[in-house]
Design a protein around this motif. Structure first.
Motif, PDB file in Angstrom:
ATOM      1  N   ARG A  40      24.885 -59.986 -41.185  1.00 43.41           N
ATOM      2  CA  ARG A  40      25.507 -58.761 -41.708  1.00 43.41           C
ATOM      3  C   ARG A  40      24.458 -57.750 -42.151  1.00 43.41           C
ATOM      4  O   ARG A  40      24.605 -56.550 -41.928  1.00 43.41           O
ATOM      5  N   ARG A  41      23.406 -58.233 -42.783  1.00 47.37           N
ATOM      6  CA  ARG A  41      22.347 -57.310 -43.236  1.00 47.37           C
ATOM      7  C   ARG A  41      21.597 -56.700 -42.053  1.00 47.37           C
ATOM      8  O   ARG A  41      21.158 -55.560 -42.126  1.00 47.37           O
ATOM      9  N   LEU A  42      21.462 -57.453 -40.990  1.00 53.00           N
ATOM     10  CA  LEU A  42      20.817 -56.930 -39.787  1.00 53.00           C
ATOM     11  C   LEU A  42      21.577 -55.713 -39.274  1.00 53.00           C
ATOM     12  O   LEU A  42      20.983 -54.702 -38.906  1.00 53.00           O
ATOM     13  N   ALA A  43      22.901 -55.781 -39.276  1.00 53.64           N
ATOM     14  CA  ALA A  43      23.719 -54.669 -38.787  1.00 53.64           C
ATOM     15  C   ALA A  43      23.643 -53.450 -39.701  1.00 53.64           C
ATOM     16  O   ALA A  43      23.915 -52.330 -39.267  1.00 53.64           O
ATOM     17  N   GLU A  44      23.250 -53.655 -40.947  1.00 58.79           N
ATOM     18  CA  GLU A  44      23.156 -52.545 -41.898  1.00 58.79           C
ATOM     19  C   GLU A  44      21.819 -51.800 -41.824  1.00 58.79           C
ATOM     20  O   GLU A  44      21.674 -50.742 -42.430  1.00 58.79           O
ATOM     21  N   LEU A  45      20.855 -52.355 -41.097  1.00 59.10           N
ATOM     22  CA  LEU A  45      19.551 -51.691 -40.990  1.00 59.10           C
ATOM     23  C   LEU A  45      19.665 -50.383 -40.225  1.00 59.10           C
ATOM     24  O   LEU A  45      20.510 -50.230 -39.346  1.00 59.10           O
ATOM     25  N   ALA A  58      23.311 -52.183 -30.644  1.00 55.08           N
ATOM     26  CA  ALA A  58      24.364 -53.006 -30.037  1.00 55.08           C
ATOM     27  C   ALA A  58      24.111 -54.498 -30.277  1.00 55.08           C
ATOM     28  O   ALA A  58      25.042 -55.249 -30.566  1.00 55.08           O
ATOM     29  N   GLN A  59      22.862 -54.922 -30.167  1.00 54.05           N
ATOM     30  CA  GLN A  59      22.534 -56.331 -30.418  1.00 54.05           C
ATOM     31  C   GLN A  59      22.781 -56.704 -31.879  1.00 54.05           C
ATOM     32  O   GLN A  59      23.278 -57.793 -32.174  1.00 54.05           O
ATOM     33  N   ALA A  60      22.430 -55.809 -32.789  1.00 59.57           N
ATOM     34  CA  ALA A  60      22.635 -56.078 -34.216  1.00 59.57           C
ATOM     35  C   ALA A  60      24.122 -56.179 -34.536  1.00 59.57           C
ATOM     36  O   ALA A  60      24.545 -57.069 -35.276  1.00 59.57           O
ATOM     37  N   LEU A  61      24.919 -55.284 -33.966  1.00 58.02           N
ATOM     38  CA  LEU A  61      26.361 -55.324 -34.210  1.00 58.02           C
ATOM     39  C   LEU A  61      26.990 -56.568 -33.591  1.00 58.02           C
ATOM     40  O   LEU A  61      27.886 -57.175 -34.175  1.00 58.02           O
ATOM     41  N   ALA A  62      26.518 -56.938 -32.399  1.00 53.39           N
ATOM     42  CA  ALA A  62      27.037 -58.155 -31.757  1.00 53.39           C
ATOM     43  C   ALA A  62      26.712 -59.386 -32.591  1.00 53.39           C
ATOM     44  O   ALA A  62      27.536 -60.292 -32.729  1.00 53.39           O
TER      45      ALA A  62
END
Length: 82
Positions: A40-45, A58-62
């Motif tokens: 989840r934190r990865l997607a917030e970067l 796209a990879q972070a959201l996936a």
């Protein structure tokens, strides 16, 4: 008091009961929770931070949307899956 499962249990249940450890269960739960938070934190970067580590938005959201099902300990790239 014996730690062995009763003989009435199927063999698979006896093997599980023999190898069960409450500490191992807690460790597994904490690792799963840490993995979920990391994704989840990865997607917030921000995008520039993602590009620094070689990950696209796209990879972070996936990764963040992955279900919390048991996953392999090591995710190999798709091209390695013969």
């Amino acid at each position: 008091m014996s730690a062995r499962a009763p003989a009435a249990f199927p063999a698979a249940a006896r093997r599980f009961a023999a190898g069960f450890s409450f500490g191992a269960l807690l460790t597994w739960l904490f690792r799963r929770d840490a993995q979920r938070r990391s994704r989840r934190r990865l997607a917030e970067l921000e995008d520039h931070l993602l590009s620094d580590i070689g990950v696209t938005r796209a990879q972070a959201l996936a990764a963040a949307e992955r279900p919390d099902t048991p996953a392999p300990r090591w995710d190999a790239p798709a091209r390695w899956h013969g």
